[in-house]
Design a protein around this motif. Sequence first.
Motif, PDB file in Angstrom:
ATOM      1  N   GLY A 154       0.793  -1.188   0.011  1.00 22.18           N
ATOM      2  CA  GLY A 154       0.048   0.115  -0.003  1.00 22.18           C
ATOM      3  C   GLY A 154       1.037   1.139   0.126  1.00 22.18           C
ATOM      4  N   ARG A 159      -1.657   9.421   9.186  1.00 25.17           N
ATOM      5  CA  ARG A 159      -2.470   9.012  10.241  1.00 25.17           C
ATOM      6  C   ARG A 159      -3.736   9.646  10.348  1.00 25.17           C
ATOM      7  N   SER A 162      -5.659   7.903   7.552  1.00 26.98           N
ATOM      8  CA  SER A 162      -5.744   6.596   7.799  1.00 26.98           C
ATOM      9  C   SER A 162      -6.651   6.146   8.945  1.00 26.98           C
ATOM     10  N   THR A 266      -5.787   6.684  -2.836  1.00 25.20           N
ATOM     11  CA  THR A 266      -5.308   5.699  -1.415  1.00 25.20           C
ATOM     12  C   THR A 266      -6.165   6.541  -0.408  1.00 25.20           C
ATOM     13  N   GLU A 267      -6.136   7.831  -0.300  1.00 30.01           N
ATOM     14  CA  GLU A 267      -6.674   8.550   0.830  1.00 30.01           C
ATOM     15  C   GLU A 267      -8.509   8.316   0.817  1.00 30.01           C
ATOM     16  N   VAL A 270      -9.376   4.558   1.439  1.00 31.04           N
ATOM     17  CA  VAL A 270      -9.371   4.155   2.908  1.00 31.04           C
ATOM     18  C   VAL A 270     -10.145   4.825   3.829  1.00 31.04           C
ATOM     19  N   THR A 271     -11.013   6.042   3.499  1.00 31.59           N
ATOM     20  CA  THR A 271     -11.778   6.811   4.169  1.00 31.59           C
ATOM     21  C   THR A 271     -12.969   6.397   3.775  1.00 31.59           C
ATOM     22  N   ALA A 335     -13.623   1.210   1.021  1.00 34.31           N
ATOM     23  CA  ALA A 335     -12.881   1.299   2.375  1.00 34.31           C
ATOM     24  C   ALA A 335     -12.161  -0.102   2.562  1.00 34.31           C
ATOM     25  N   ARG A 340      -4.446   0.327   4.820  1.00 35.95           N
ATOM     26  CA  ARG A 340      -4.302   1.552   5.381  1.00 35.95           C
ATOM     27  C   ARG A 340      -3.301   1.626   6.419  1.00 35.95           C
ATOM     28  N   ASP A 341      -2.382   0.609   6.476  1.00 36.04           N
ATOM     29  CA  ASP A 341      -1.262   0.753   7.476  1.00 36.04           C
ATOM     30  C   ASP A 341       0.135   0.579   6.762  1.00 36.04           C
TER      31      ASP A 341
END
Length: 365
Positions: A154, A159, A162, A266-267, A270-271, A335, A340-341
């Motif tokens: 990823g 954070r 995320s 990505t943002e 994941v949200t 989502a 996300r990590d």
Amino acid sequence: MKVLLAGGGTAGHTSPLLATAEVLREAGVEVTCLGTPRGLEVTLIPQAGYPLELVPPVPLPRKPGADLAKVPVRLKRSVAAAREVIERVQPDVVCGFGGYVSVPAYLAARKRVPIVVHEGNARPGIANKLGARFTTHVATSFPGTDLPHAQLIGLPIRRLISGLDRDALRAEARAFFGLEADRPTLLVTGGSQGARRINHAVSGAARELADAGVQVLHVAGRVDEAAPDRHQGDPPYVVEGFVDRMDLAYAAADFIVCRAGANTVTEVAVTGLPAAFVPLPIGNGEQAVNAHPVVQSGGALLIDDAAFTSRWVEQVVVPLLRDTTRLAQMSQAAAHELPRDADQRLAQMVLDAAAGAPGPADGVR
């Protein structure tokens, strides 16, 4: 332990670098960053509290000419500068994020210091294609990226993003931007520099959006490119040149129209924010490929830049914003599509490489 992180030029390289640097710093690692004088790193990295070393940039011209003939001399000079930094800083590992600065970093570190490569886009750039030849510690952000020894982890993101709970922050976020609490809300952004096509298409559909009861938060880059047709009593249409609280912008929104850079995809994913991705129509097509996993999962739509018009907004976006069931389904799909990590995963790969642990494909070279 000491780590040298090489990346810059654009937010696509600098943002994941900073997200990874934060994890490493919390683990007690001494982080130094390597960049060039031309990129965003000159501002963003010192602001984040990291020492920044600079080397001369080596842009690669796309066409033959005098500039192309100068590349070998410029590269030699930049590699020498990167080697001097490595000899002075004495890092235990060099981690590159692509871009101009990573090529001299990889060449200077080769056979001297362990190398980790992180590729942000679905289609790798020249720098990381080179770097991946020197190491088995290669991390990618999207499925199917064609690099040797690639391990999908990823894209490292802040954070603040995320860990975002959009539902919990929605009321605060809408109040922050002067939006009403209970209206369907469209977020529009073309990135830090804006996007004229997106700005004009959405502002040109302002009347249809208002008639449908939709309010808009439009991050336009250039405020003068988003001049909506509004009447007294219409839902809010808030135009901002730049927003530094994108966590609140995501939380305020039910749907987003945006480009498809790796960080944005990505943002948004994941949200759990449903999206219409409008890829930048230049480059090697990597933005469209970045968006594919989320689009294929049902979490987003993909529309060509040339086809993104006010009429498309009226016919597709407006009905979507009134379909709460469809939006919930898209949110759920998005989502769970991308990690996300990645900041934690990449930091661990860096620590493993510095400690001499084998990469996931070690032994195949």
